[in-house]
Design a protein around this motif. Structure first.
Motif, PDB file in Angstrom:
ATOM      1  N   UNK A   1     141.250  31.958  66.820  1.00  0.00           N
ATOM      2  CA  UNK A   1     140.549  31.661  65.566  1.00  0.00           C
ATOM      3  C   UNK A   1     141.459  30.858  64.652  1.00  0.00           C
ATOM      4  N   UNK A   2     140.887  29.848  63.980  1.00  0.00           N
ATOM      5  CA  UNK A   2     141.575  29.124  62.912  1.00  0.00           C
ATOM      6  C   UNK A   2     140.909  29.516  61.598  1.00  0.00           C
ATOM      7  N   UNK A   3     141.710  29.813  60.611  1.00  0.00           N
ATOM      8  CA  UNK A   3     141.230  30.252  59.303  1.00  0.00           C
ATOM      9  C   UNK A   3     141.832  29.341  58.243  1.00  0.00           C
ATOM     10  N   UNK A   4     141.114  29.129  57.155  1.00  0.00           N
ATOM     11  CA  UNK A   4     141.672  28.423  56.010  1.00  0.00           C
ATOM     12  C   UNK A   4     141.044  28.964  54.733  1.00  0.00           C
ATOM     13  N   UNK A   5     141.642  28.604  53.637  1.00  0.00           N
ATOM     14  CA  UNK A   5     141.155  28.986  52.310  1.00  0.00           C
ATOM     15  C   UNK A   5     141.093  27.701  51.520  1.00  0.00           C
ATOM     16  N   UNK A   6     139.926  27.044  51.564  1.00  0.00           N
ATOM     17  CA  UNK A   6     139.856  25.718  50.975  1.00  0.00           C
ATOM     18  C   UNK A   6     138.444  25.291  50.663  1.00  0.00           C
ATOM     19  N   UNK A   7     138.248  23.987  50.621  1.00  0.00           N
ATOM     20  CA  UNK A   7     136.995  23.355  50.234  1.00  0.00           C
ATOM     21  C   UNK A   7     135.961  23.481  51.358  1.00  0.00           C
ATOM     22  N   UNK A   8     134.913  24.292  51.141  1.00  0.00           N
ATOM     23  CA  UNK A   8     133.906  24.475  52.194  1.00  0.00           C
ATOM     24  C   UNK A   8     133.254  23.159  52.637  1.00  0.00           C
TER      25      UNK A   8
ATOM     26  N   UNK B   1     134.522  20.061  52.850  1.00  0.00           N
ATOM     27  CA  UNK B   1     135.369  19.307  53.765  1.00  0.00           C
ATOM     28  C   UNK B   1     135.486  20.015  55.117  1.00  0.00           C
ATOM     29  N   UNK B   2     135.838  21.292  55.097  1.00  0.00           N
ATOM     30  CA  UNK B   2     136.109  21.996  56.341  1.00  0.00           C
ATOM     31  C   UNK B   2     134.861  22.237  57.180  1.00  0.00           C
ATOM     32  N   UNK B   3     133.690  22.250  56.561  1.00  0.00           N
ATOM     33  CA  UNK B   3     132.446  22.410  57.327  1.00  0.00           C
ATOM     34  C   UNK B   3     132.253  21.254  58.308  1.00  0.00           C
TER      35      UNK B   3
ATOM     36  N   UNK C   1     134.256  24.727  60.443  1.00  0.00           N
ATOM     37  CA  UNK C   1     134.625  25.928  59.695  1.00  0.00           C
ATOM     38  C   UNK C   1     133.413  26.390  58.897  1.00  0.00           C
ATOM     39  N   UNK C   2     133.268  27.697  58.767  1.00  0.00           N
ATOM     40  CA  UNK C   2     132.159  28.274  58.013  1.00  0.00           C
ATOM     41  C   UNK C   2     132.680  29.475  57.228  1.00  0.00           C
ATOM     42  N   UNK C   3     131.985  29.810  56.137  1.00  0.00           N
ATOM     43  CA  UNK C   3     132.398  31.012  55.403  1.00  0.00           C
ATOM     44  C   UNK C   3     132.431  32.214  56.343  1.00  0.00           C
TER      45      UNK C   3
ATOM     46  N   UNK D   1     136.485  30.189  58.468  1.00  0.00           N
ATOM     47  CA  UNK D   1     137.076  30.359  59.796  1.00  0.00           C
ATOM     48  C   UNK D   1     136.274  29.577  60.827  1.00  0.00           C
ATOM     49  N   UNK D   2     136.934  29.357  61.948  1.00  0.00           N
ATOM     50  CA  UNK D   2     136.295  28.676  63.071  1.00  0.00           C
ATOM     51  C   UNK D   2     136.810  29.286  64.368  1.00  0.00           C
ATOM     52  N   UNK D   3     135.885  29.727  65.221  1.00  0.00           N
ATOM     53  CA  UNK D   3     136.348  30.213  66.528  1.00  0.00           C
ATOM     54  C   UNK D   3     136.819  29.027  67.371  1.00  0.00           C
ATOM     55  N   UNK D   4     137.861  29.233  68.158  1.00  0.00           N
ATOM     56  CA  UNK D   4     138.378  28.147  68.989  1.00  0.00           C
ATOM     57  C   UNK D   4     138.084  28.333  70.468  1.00  0.00           C
ATOM     58  N   UNK D   5     137.592  29.500  70.836  1.00  0.00           N
ATOM     59  CA  UNK D   5     137.278  29.740  72.239  1.00  0.00           C
ATOM     60  C   UNK D   5     135.875  30.275  72.395  1.00  0.00           C
ATOM     61  N   UNK D   6     135.661  31.466  71.932  1.00  0.00           N
ATOM     62  CA  UNK D   6     134.350  32.110  72.035  1.00  0.00           C
ATOM     63  C   UNK D   6     133.375  31.481  71.042  1.00  0.00           C
ATOM     64  N   UNK D   7     132.069  31.670  71.249  1.00  0.00           N
ATOM     65  CA  UNK D   7     131.093  31.091  70.327  1.00  0.00           C
ATOM     66  C   UNK D   7     131.073  31.760  68.953  1.00  0.00           C
TER      67      UNK D   7
END
Length: 179
Positions: free
Chosen positions: A115-122, A124-126, A130-132, A152-158
């Protein structure tokens, strides 16, 4: 644009880019704080807990994305937190940031990050998947002043399987001012 991984003794150049980009968009105080954060992350985080990705043009850093480990109660879960990320002001809006993040996410996936996580502008990252994310799924390491920016965004699983909390960041990010 060339995308690479690692700092290659360019800590000062990367921190200056982050400082300048954040100063231009958020003001001098924010630029100084985030530039110092970038430097501190690169100087104090153990190598196994940090990945730095660069966008380079003509042998200069045009963008940087710094990922550090977000540890949870299950040591087998591999989660990385993006903070900070910056693109040189004159190159923003030209796809440099999106290309840099695509490269970084592909490399993290190949390295087994879940999983990749960030705390930023929804907004841009969408653009990059990335999703809330609810705090019950990915517990933030500190109370959030802007919960809508916890993404966050999953990198392997759906989908992201809930992380057992609590989660913690590397020491340089463990300050209330960043949350």
């Amino acid at each position: 644009m060339e995308y690479t991984e690692g700092t290659a003794d360019r800590t000062a150049e990367i921190a200056a880019l982050v400082r300048a980009a954040f100063t231009d968009s958020e003001g001098a105080a924010e630029g100084a704080a985030v530039g110092d954060l970038a430097r501190d992350l690169m100087e104090t985080t153990p190598p196994g807990d940090i990945c730095v990705f660069l966008a380079e043009t003509e042998a200069r850093v045009a963008g940087a994305a710094i990922f550090t480990r977000l540890a949870c109660a299950d040591p087998d879960r591999r989660v990385m937190l993006l903070s900070p990320m910056a693109v040189a002001t004159g190159l923003q809006g030209q796809g440099v940031g999106q290309g840099l993040l695509r490269h970084a996410l592909d490399a993290l996936r190949a390295a087994g990050v879940e999983v990749a996580v960030t705390y930023g502008d929804p907004a841009f990252y969408a653009r990059l998947g990335f999703a809330p994310v609810a705090p019950e799924v990915v517990p933030p390491p500190r109370p959030l002043t802007q919960p809508e920016g916890w993404l966050a965004r999953p990198l392997g699983a759906p989908a992201i399987a809930p992380l057992p909390g609590p989660c913690r960041t590397v020491p340089a990010l463990d300050a209330p001012a960043f949350w």
